[in-house]
Write an enzyme that holds these catalytic residues in place. Structure first.
Site, PDB file in Angstrom:
ATOM      1  N   HIS A  19       0.813  -1.226   0.000  1.00 29.54           N
ATOM      2  CA  HIS A  19       0.000   0.000   0.000  1.00 29.54           C
ATOM      3  C   HIS A  19       0.844   1.273   0.000  1.00 29.54           C
ATOM      4  CE1 HIS A  19      -2.645  -3.126   1.733  1.00 29.54           C
ATOM      5  NE2 HIS A  19      -3.566  -2.537   0.980  1.00 29.54           N
ATOM      6  N   GLU A  89       2.679  -1.299   7.781  1.00 27.30           N
ATOM      7  CA  GLU A  89       3.716  -1.368   6.746  1.00 27.30           C
ATOM      8  C   GLU A  89       4.971  -0.586   7.149  1.00 27.30           C
ATOM      9  OE1 GLU A  89       0.755  -2.593   3.092  1.00 27.30           O
ATOM     10  OE2 GLU A  89       1.875  -0.737   2.856  1.00 27.30           O
ATOM     11  N   ARG A 177     -22.246  15.552  14.335  1.00 28.63           N
ATOM     12  CA  ARG A 177     -22.732  16.477  13.298  1.00 28.63           C
ATOM     13  C   ARG A 177     -23.918  15.799  12.638  1.00 28.63           C
ATOM     14  NH1 ARG A 177     -17.062  17.093  12.424  1.00 28.63           N
ATOM     15  NH2 ARG A 177     -16.456  19.282  12.599  1.00 28.63           N
ATOM     16  N   ARG A 231     -16.369  23.304  18.138  1.00 33.25           N
ATOM     17  CA  ARG A 231     -17.744  22.835  17.986  1.00 33.25           C
ATOM     18  C   ARG A 231     -18.690  23.514  18.965  1.00 33.25           C
ATOM     19  NH1 ARG A 231     -18.484  17.999  15.955  1.00 33.25           N
ATOM     20  NH2 ARG A 231     -20.650  18.719  15.922  1.00 33.25           N
TER      21      ARG A 231
HETATM   22  N1  URA Z   1     -10.903  16.980  12.078  1.00 27.95           N
HETATM   23  C1  URA Z   1     -11.949  16.330  12.626  1.00 27.95           C
HETATM   24  O1  URA Z   1     -11.964  15.079  12.676  1.00 27.95           O
HETATM   25  N2  URA Z   1     -12.988  17.050  13.085  1.00 27.95           N
HETATM   26  C2  URA Z   1     -13.032  18.398  13.048  1.00 27.95           C
HETATM   27  O2  URA Z   1     -14.004  19.007  13.476  1.00 27.95           O
HETATM   28  C3  URA Z   1     -11.929  19.054  12.466  1.00 27.95           C
HETATM   29  C4  URA Z   1     -10.870  18.327  12.004  1.00 27.95           C
END
Ligand code: URA
Length: 283
Positions: A19, A89, A177, A231
């Site tokens: 890979h 790997e 989300r 967030r």
């Molecule tokens: N990476 C993530 O996994 N989540 C985010 O909100 C920003 C970057």
């Protein structure tokens, strides 16, 4: 077997891992691991010299020198499954120190976009690590790498936080989300609030996989990420802090390589705070 034939149980083509397309000696034992292949170039451009080695699927690699130390970079792609392949790997071709250099979404209000998050441990919601060890097995940073990252962040004067991150299998539902058409379900809808109450700093997608596999295999792993999102405040600043995370990782490799040289390898003696201070003061 001809050049395109290999064993299904251990795929290696022409001496290169199937890979990542790298073989023994192609990349130095200290490797930075971004998710994004494009970030390999961004990392390499901060070194004193570099060459891009190869690109196959999500795996782009470079090698070079940073302050006299041989250093490499290999992208992992997004998430645990492709990251686990990269670690498997890399381990087979002699890499012993892996530092994730990524981005993350903060879940604590006090963390600003552009701040750096150094993971001491990771909540194992990554999925991939569950193929390797039961959930009780901890995903924790190598103490050596954690200390080197903290020392590097201090010496570079960046704003940083150290603590637990949560690595999720998916970016959307896994990080609370909403999905397409506002889809949500009860199994994940309280995840962000629950983890925030537990003091977890941020969401990302690869650290738990790197920490779990490295610990099982006796390799060293660390993780330094730029908080590009918050967030709680709902801010998103693409690219914020990424260069700082790269600089911290480079400097941590310099500290580790010099400390390893002075104590005759990392398996011989633990890395002490006094040795780190001695090495860090050199530059
Ligand atoms: N990476 C993530 O996994 N989540 C985010 O909100 C920003 C970057």
């Amino acid at each position: 077997m001809n050049a395109t034939q290999t064993k299904a149980s251990e795929p290696i083509l022409g001496g290169k891992m199937y890979h990542i397309a790298l073989g023994r000696g192609d990349i130095p034992p200290y490797v930075l691991m971004p998710g994004d292949p494009e970030r390999v170039d961004k990392i390499a451009q901060t070194w004193d010299e570099y060459t891009i080695i190869t690109q196959h699927r999500e795996y782009r690699s470079a090698r070079g020198k940073y302050k006299g130390v041989e250093i490499g970079a290999l992208s992992t792609g997004i998430g645990g499954p492709s990251t686990a392949i990269a670690i498997e790997e890399l381990a087979r071709i002699g890499v012993h120190t892996m530092i994730r250099v990524g981005t993350t979404g903060a879940i604590q209000e006090y963390i600003r976009p552009g701040d750096i998050i150094i993971a001491a441990a990771a909540v194992r919601l990554d999925g991939a690590s569950m193929d390797y060890a039961p959930p009780e097995y901890p995903a924790y940073s190598s103490v050596d790498v954690l200390m080197a990252l903290i020392e590097a962040a201090e010496s570079l004067g960046v704003r940083y936080h150290v603590g637990v991150v949560a690595s999720t299998t998916t970016f959307h539902l896994g990080q609370t989300r909403q999905g397409f058409k506002n889809y949500m379900w009860s199994g994940v809808e309280r995840r962000l609030d629950d983890l925030r109450a537990m003091g977890v700093l941020s969401f990302e997608m690869e650290t738990a996989t790197i920490f779990t596999l490295a610990s099982i295999y006796g390799l060293r792993a660390g993780s330094v990420c730029a908080a590009i999102a918050n967030r709680v405040t709902d801010e998103f600043v693409a690219g914020a802090g990424v260069l700082d995370a790269i600089k911290v990782a480079n400097e941590a490799v310099r500290i580790l390589a010099e400390a390893d040289r002075l104590r005759g390898g990392f398996r011989e003696k633990p890395l002490t705070a006094s040795l780190i201070a001695r090495v860090a003061a050199k530059h």
